[in-house]
Design an enzyme around this catalytic site. Structure first.
Site, short mmCIF file in Angstrom:
data_model
loop_
_atom_site.label_atom_id
_atom_site.label_comp_id
_atom_site.label_asym_id
_atom_site.label_seq_id
_atom_site.Cartn_x
_atom_site.Cartn_y
_atom_site.Cartn_z
N GLU A 62 27.63 48.16 58.58
CA GLU A 62 27.31 47.11 57.63
C GLU A 62 28.52 46.22 57.35
O GLU A 62 29.62 46.71 57.08
CB GLU A 62 26.84 47.72 56.30
CG GLU A 62 26.48 46.66 55.28
CD GLU A 62 26.41 47.21 53.85
OE1 GLU A 62 26.23 48.42 53.69
OE2 GLU A 62 26.58 46.39 52.93
N ARG A 77 36.42 43.85 56.42
CA ARG A 77 35.52 44.35 57.45
C ARG A 77 35.41 43.39 58.62
O ARG A 77 35.17 43.81 59.76
CB ARG A 77 34.14 44.64 56.86
CG ARG A 77 34.14 45.88 55.98
CD ARG A 77 32.76 46.34 55.58
NE ARG A 77 32.84 47.51 54.72
CZ ARG A 77 31.80 48.15 54.19
NH1 ARG A 77 30.58 47.72 54.44
NH2 ARG A 77 31.96 49.20 53.42
N ARG A 102 36.15 48.15 43.59
CA ARG A 102 35.07 49.14 43.53
C ARG A 102 35.68 50.54 43.42
O ARG A 102 36.59 50.88 44.17
CB ARG A 102 34.21 49.04 44.79
CG ARG A 102 33.61 47.64 44.90
CD ARG A 102 32.52 47.53 45.91
NE ARG A 102 32.02 46.15 45.89
CZ ARG A 102 31.07 45.70 46.69
NH1 ARG A 102 30.50 46.51 47.57
NH2 ARG A 102 30.67 44.45 46.60
N SER A 134 25.36 42.21 53.10
CA SER A 134 23.99 42.40 52.63
C SER A 134 23.52 41.09 52.02
O SER A 134 24.20 40.54 51.18
CB SER A 134 23.94 43.46 51.52
OG SER A 134 24.05 44.74 52.05
N ARG A 189 36.40 50.91 53.64
CA ARG A 189 35.95 51.19 52.28
C ARG A 189 37.16 51.30 51.36
O ARG A 189 37.81 52.33 51.30
CB ARG A 189 35.14 52.50 52.27
CG ARG A 189 34.34 52.72 51.00
CD ARG A 189 33.45 53.94 51.11
NE ARG A 189 32.36 53.74 52.05
CZ ARG A 189 31.19 53.17 51.74
NH1 ARG A 189 30.97 52.77 50.51
NH2 ARG A 189 30.26 53.02 52.63
#
Length: 421
Positions: free
Chosen positions: A346, A387, A259, A349, A274
């Site tokens: 988070e 994560r 990403r 999702s 991230r």
RNA sequence: GGAAGCGUGGCAGAGCGGCCGAAUGCACUCGCCUUGAAAGCGAGAGACCCGAAAGGGUCCGGGGGUUCAAAUCCCUCCGCUUCCGCCA
């Protein structure tokens, strides 16, 4: 992508629903484009039908009638070409418009545009009592399993190097996740992590979100690094027709994810949270769209089972309409408790896309009675390795500075604690 | 990277420039027959687009061209197969 007729159908209530996502639907333009395209198609079809009739009649025509017929056929060719040109141009415009319209949020979603507007669904586990908790970066560096400095040397900011038991832990987590997925009925795949434009468009990353992706290729070949295994897994059946009775299909894969994180600098920048590159086990379901809402509950349960298996405290929230992603009609976020940040963050999702992705990707269904339609698609992380490692370190930290490894993971790691050595 | 060959319906496999959305076989669906099944017999059945429907149109790997007319001729791209080279 939507069926334009459905968007124009007043019972769909598209204008109001899209407004909740902050999108102003231009009904007049849509209506005009669709009607214009369709009438151009009609005109072309009629001229072509006539042209075929004339062409067929040439063969049996007398030498006297022949020249007139040939000339008539030539004229019709021009009419057909003009109508085709017009319908092609209008269709291209229509497609551009449609590709940029987000999915309709379900009415049950709360109003709002940020994570602060999300609705708490449930919490699981107890927040561990930790005096002066460290965050995962401090823990990882003290334990000698995380080396961010050298990662920056190799590749720049937002990359990570794991070492020794850290690297082994990453491998153990991936295996544990995949084994759980298999128990839940998911078929494991190994898929390309470099995909073409059509594949990226099928799941909705392109054309709108090109800046979030890493693009590569050679001079004459365009390829993108996948941001998630959702992309190759969902597109496995692109441009295929699936028998409705063969659904649901449940797929999983462990892949690296890339990403660009454009525009996110300054947010959660520390450590493993991230990154430009991380690895993740993804869960994807292709279902009868009538069952997609139920499938979402099942799916989020599969992601939660991973956290429960690891004994990690988390909560589930329902995202607000305006915070729900472009392609989704509903999303649950799973947020794991991070003592180092004194906050839930988070970790996964779980989204229901309805038929939105399937229409883009051409994933069709055919029922026993011949009824045709599009598949429902859903996905969730199950889970991202990085994560999860963050949560594991922060929730597992002990007063003596060591970290306890959850029991379920020990068969995979071969050790039950991380200690500074 | 070099050479040759091949791309037709779910699969296999025919196809003379007009009678080809396309023979035939297998698979499939529904009948008949049978206690049931198999075999046999009969019928049906591709996908996509426009249309309320009737109906019309498109699709023989993609795109372009020749022609009144293209699965069929020409160009081009893509893919696959085989051989050689290179490589993990």
């Amino acid at each position: 992508m939507h069926d334009p007729r459905a968007l124009l159908d007043p019972t769909t209530d598209a204008v109001r629903r899209l407004a909740r996502k902050g999108y102003a639907l231009d009904v007049a333009s849509l209506d005009k484009l669709l009607a214009g395209r369709n009438s151009a198609i009609q005109r072309g079809d009629e001229a072509r039908a006539e042209s075929k009739r004339v062409a067929t009649s040439v063969k049996g025509a007398s030498p006297q009638e022949r020249p007139a017929l040939v000339e008539r056929a030539r004229d019709l060719k021009g009419v057909v070409a003009a109508a085709e040109e017009e319908s092609r141009a209008l269709d291209a415009e229509l497609q551009d418009l449609l590709l940029g319209i987000p999915n309709l949020p379900l009415d049950e979603l709360p109003d709002g545009t940020s994570d602060a507007d999300a609705e708490l669904v449930r919490t699981w586990g107890e927040k561990p009592e930790i005096a002066d908790p460290l965050d995962h970066v401090d823990l990882g560096e003290k334990l000698g399993i995380l080396d961010l400095t050298r990662a920056t040397k190799l590749s720049g900011p937002r990359f990570a190097v794991l070492k020794g038991r850290g690297a082994k832990l990453e491998r153990a987590l991936a295996r544990y996740f995949l084994d759980l997925a298999e128990q839940h009925g998911y078929t494991e795949f190994s898929v390309p992590t470099l995909v073409n434009r059509a594949t990226m468009t099928g799941t909705g990353q392109l054309p709108k979100f090109a800046e979030d992706l890493f693009r590569t290729g050679t001079d004459d070949r365009e390829l993108y690094l996948i941001p998630t295994a959702e992309v190759p897994l969902t597109n496995l059946h692109a441009q295929e027709t699936l028998a409705l009775e063969d659904l649901p299909l449940a797929y999983t894969a462990h892949t690296p994810c890339f990403r660009s994180e454009a525009g996110s600098y300054g947010r959660d920048t520390r450590g493993l949270v991230r990154l430009h590159e991380f690895s993740k086990v993804e869960l994807v379901r292709l279902v009868d769209p009538a069952t997609s809402r139920d499938a979402l509950e099942l799916l989020v349960g599969h992601a939660e089972a991973v956290l429960q298996g690891l004994g990690l405290t988390y909560r589930v929230v329902k995202l607000a309409a305006g915070d729900t992603g472009f392609s989704a009609q509903m999303t649950y976020d799973i947020e794991v408790w991070l003592p180092g940040q004194d906050a839930y963050r988070e970790i996964a999702s779980a989204s229901d896309f309805g038929t939105f992705q399937a229409r883009r990707a051409g994933i069709r269904t055919k029922a026993k009675d011949g009824t045709r339609g599009f598949a429902g698609t859903l996905n969730t992380s199950g889970l991202p390795i990085g994560r999860t490692l963050v949560a594991l370190l922060e929730q597992g930290q002990q007063p003596d500075g060591s970290v306890r490894i959850p029991e379920a993971l020990v068969p995979y790691t071969g050790f039950d604690t991380l200690t500074a050595s």
